[in-house]
Design a protein around this motif. Structure first.
Motif, short mmCIF file in Angstrom:
data_model
loop_
_atom_site.label_atom_id
_atom_site.label_comp_id
_atom_site.label_asym_id
_atom_site.label_seq_id
_atom_site.Cartn_x
_atom_site.Cartn_y
_atom_site.Cartn_z
N GLN A 130 0.84 -1.22 0.00
CA GLN A 130 0.00 0.00 0.00
C GLN A 130 0.87 1.27 0.00
OE1 GLN A 130 -3.14 -0.21 2.94
NE2 GLN A 130 -3.44 2.01 2.95
N LEU A 131 0.39 2.29 -0.71
CA LEU A 131 1.12 3.56 -0.69
C LEU A 131 1.03 4.15 0.71
CD1 LEU A 131 0.25 5.32 -4.07
CD2 LEU A 131 2.21 3.87 -3.47
N ALA A 132 2.18 4.56 1.23
CA ALA A 132 2.25 5.02 2.62
C ALA A 132 1.30 6.20 2.87
CB ALA A 132 3.68 5.41 2.97
N GLY A 133 1.16 7.07 1.87
CA GLY A 133 0.33 8.25 2.04
C GLY A 133 -1.15 7.96 2.20
N THR A 134 -1.56 6.73 1.84
CA THR A 134 -2.98 6.39 1.95
C THR A 134 -3.28 5.68 3.26
OG1 THR A 134 -2.71 4.23 0.89
CG2 THR A 134 -3.14 6.10 -0.57
N MET A 135 -2.28 5.50 4.12
CA MET A 135 -2.53 4.83 5.39
C MET A 135 -3.07 5.82 6.41
SD MET A 135 -0.03 1.82 5.65
CE MET A 135 1.22 2.51 6.68
N SER A 136 -3.71 5.28 7.45
CA SER A 136 -4.26 6.14 8.51
C SER A 136 -3.10 6.79 9.28
CB SER A 136 -5.11 5.32 9.46
OG SER A 136 -4.27 4.55 10.30
N GLY A 137 -3.43 7.82 10.05
CA GLY A 137 -2.41 8.51 10.84
C GLY A 137 -1.66 7.56 11.76
N GLY A 138 -2.41 6.68 12.43
CA GLY A 138 -1.78 5.73 13.35
C GLY A 138 -0.86 4.77 12.61
N GLU A 139 -1.33 4.30 11.47
CA GLU A 139 -0.51 3.38 10.68
C GLU A 139 0.77 4.08 10.18
OE1 GLU A 139 -4.29 0.78 8.96
OE2 GLU A 139 -3.37 2.32 7.73
N GLN A 140 0.62 5.34 9.80
CA GLN A 140 1.79 6.09 9.34
C GLN A 140 2.80 6.27 10.47
OE1 GLN A 140 1.07 9.63 7.03
NE2 GLN A 140 -0.65 8.71 5.95
N GLN A 141 2.29 6.48 11.67
CA GLN A 141 3.22 6.62 12.80
C GLN A 141 3.96 5.31 13.05
OE1 GLN A 141 5.36 8.17 14.29
NE2 GLN A 141 4.24 9.52 15.65
N MET A 142 3.21 4.19 12.98
CA MET A 142 3.85 2.88 13.13
C MET A 142 4.91 2.68 12.03
SD MET A 142 2.76 1.56 15.77
CE MET A 142 1.39 1.74 16.92
N LEU A 143 4.58 3.12 10.82
CA LEU A 143 5.53 2.98 9.71
C LEU A 143 6.79 3.81 9.98
CD1 LEU A 143 6.40 1.99 6.93
CD2 LEU A 143 5.04 3.83 5.90
N SER A 144 6.61 4.99 10.51
CA SER A 144 7.82 5.80 10.73
C SER A 144 8.68 5.21 11.85
CB SER A 144 7.48 7.28 10.95
OG SER A 144 6.90 7.48 12.19
N ILE A 145 8.04 4.58 12.83
CA ILE A 145 8.83 3.88 13.86
C ILE A 145 9.52 2.66 13.24
CG2 ILE A 145 8.70 2.58 16.03
CD1 ILE A 145 6.28 4.36 16.80
N ALA A 146 8.76 1.94 12.42
CA ALA A 146 9.32 0.74 11.77
C ALA A 146 10.49 1.11 10.86
CB ALA A 146 8.22 0.03 10.97
N ARG A 147 10.34 2.21 10.15
CA ARG A 147 11.43 2.62 9.25
C ARG A 147 12.68 2.96 10.05
NH1 ARG A 147 11.02 7.81 5.60
NH2 ARG A 147 11.36 8.67 7.67
N CYS A 148 12.47 3.61 11.17
CA CYS A 148 13.62 3.92 12.05
C CYS A 148 14.30 2.63 12.51
CB CYS A 148 13.11 4.74 13.24
SG CYS A 148 14.38 5.14 14.42
N LEU A 149 13.50 1.62 12.85
CA LEU A 149 14.06 0.34 13.31
C LEU A 149 14.88 -0.35 12.23
CD1 LEU A 149 11.05 -1.14 15.30
CD2 LEU A 149 13.20 -0.24 16.23
N MET A 150 14.53 -0.11 10.98
CA MET A 150 15.27 -0.71 9.86
C MET A 150 16.75 -0.28 9.87
SD MET A 150 13.34 -2.75 8.14
CE MET A 150 14.32 -3.00 6.64
N GLY A 151 17.04 0.85 10.49
CA GLY A 151 18.42 1.33 10.59
C GLY A 151 19.16 0.75 11.79
N GLN A 152 18.51 -0.18 12.50
CA GLN A 152 19.10 -0.83 13.67
C GLN A 152 19.68 0.14 14.70
OE1 GLN A 152 21.66 -3.98 12.15
NE2 GLN A 152 19.79 -5.14 11.91
N PRO A 153 18.87 1.09 15.14
CA PRO A 153 19.36 2.07 16.11
C PRO A 153 19.59 1.47 17.50
CG PRO A 153 17.00 2.29 15.85
CD PRO A 153 17.44 1.28 14.83
N GLU A 154 20.53 2.07 18.23
CA GLU A 154 20.70 1.70 19.64
C GLU A 154 19.98 2.70 20.53
OE1 GLU A 154 24.81 0.66 20.74
OE2 GLU A 154 25.17 0.64 18.58
#
Ligand code: ATP
Ligand code: MG
Length: 234
Positions: A130-154
């Protein structure tokens, strides 16, 4: 893990941070509390290397990162979930996640990390095309957290993660932050909901006009009359 010492930040002649000193111990959740314009986002952006400090030091795991660019701080393991969910709206969920794994530290393990992220966020797995822009606000927030996790942050710095979300989604976001912390990720949290962020955090700092005016355990600040009056309307 992170130590900020006497940090000063200016926008032109206007001072945004005034000798800010704080510590974020490994494994903890540390909260920054303060009114609009206090300098919370500026502090996060200075640590991330997006703004340049005029004076003071920022150290991460013993290393001086004060003058580093943002891609360098990311590659050291400092992740950021910025205010306003900066996802790429015209890319799919999966493509957004791939963008998060572009860092040298994360590239080799991207596929594995994506599987982990999908386990953590099954809704994103269901919607990977799904295109990220069509997701709900909550889903977009989860996506932005998930994207951050993809960088393996400490360390992850969150700037107002619950802004504009419905109460049940806010609970979900806070639950996720606690879960990530239990898995060993250190958290620096800026959150408009002061009561919640003090409950969640081991340590907290109150920022006023760019200065740290109070600090203590989340529990202590939660009991403090000034904090209750100024930030919790009690
Ligand atoms: N790019 C900029 N240029 C000029 N001034 C800025 C810039 N960014 C922030 N400021 C100023 O710096 C001060 C601190 O702003 P900052 O965004 O860090 O506050 P904040 O605590 O995050 O506020 P909020 O709770 O509203 O997000 C404010 O007076 C703001 O107007
Ligand atoms: Mg802000």
């Amino acid at each position: 893990m992170l130590r900020v010492e006497d940090l000063e930040l200016y926008y032109g002649d206007a001072q945004a941070l005034d000798r800010v000193t704080l510590d974020v111990p490994a494994g903890e959740i540390v909260a920054i509390v303060g009114a609009n314009g206090a300098g919370k986002s500026s502090l996060i952006r200075a640590i991330a290397g997006i703004e340049r400090a005029r004076a003071g030091h920022i150290r991460f795991k013993g290393r001086d990162i004060t003058q580093m660019e943002s891609h360098q701080t990311c590659d050291l393991g400092i992740g950021q979930v910025a205010e306003g969910r900066q996802i790429f709206p015209s890319l799919s969920v999966a493509e957004n996640l791939e963008m998060g794994a572009m860092l040298a530290r994360a590239r080799a393990k991207a596929r594995e990390t994506m599987d982990e992220v999908f386990t953590l966020f099954p809704r994103l797995a269901e919607r990977k095309g799904q295109l990220a822009g069509t997701m709900s606000g909550g889903e977009q927030q989860m996506l932005s957290i998930a994207r951050c996790l993809m960088g393996q942050p400490e360390l992850i710095m969150f700037d107002e993660p619950s802004l504009g979300l419905a109460p049940t989604v806010v609970q979900e976001v806070l639950h996720t932050i606690r879960l990530l912390n239990r898995r060993g990720i250190t958290i620096l949290l800026v959150e408009q909901n002061v009561a919640v962020s003090l409950k969640l955090s081991q340590h907290a700092y109150v920022l006023e006009n760019g200065r740290v005016v109070m600090s203590g355990s989340g529990e202590q600040l939660l009991q403090d009359d000034r904090v209750r009056q100024a930030y919790m309307g009690l």
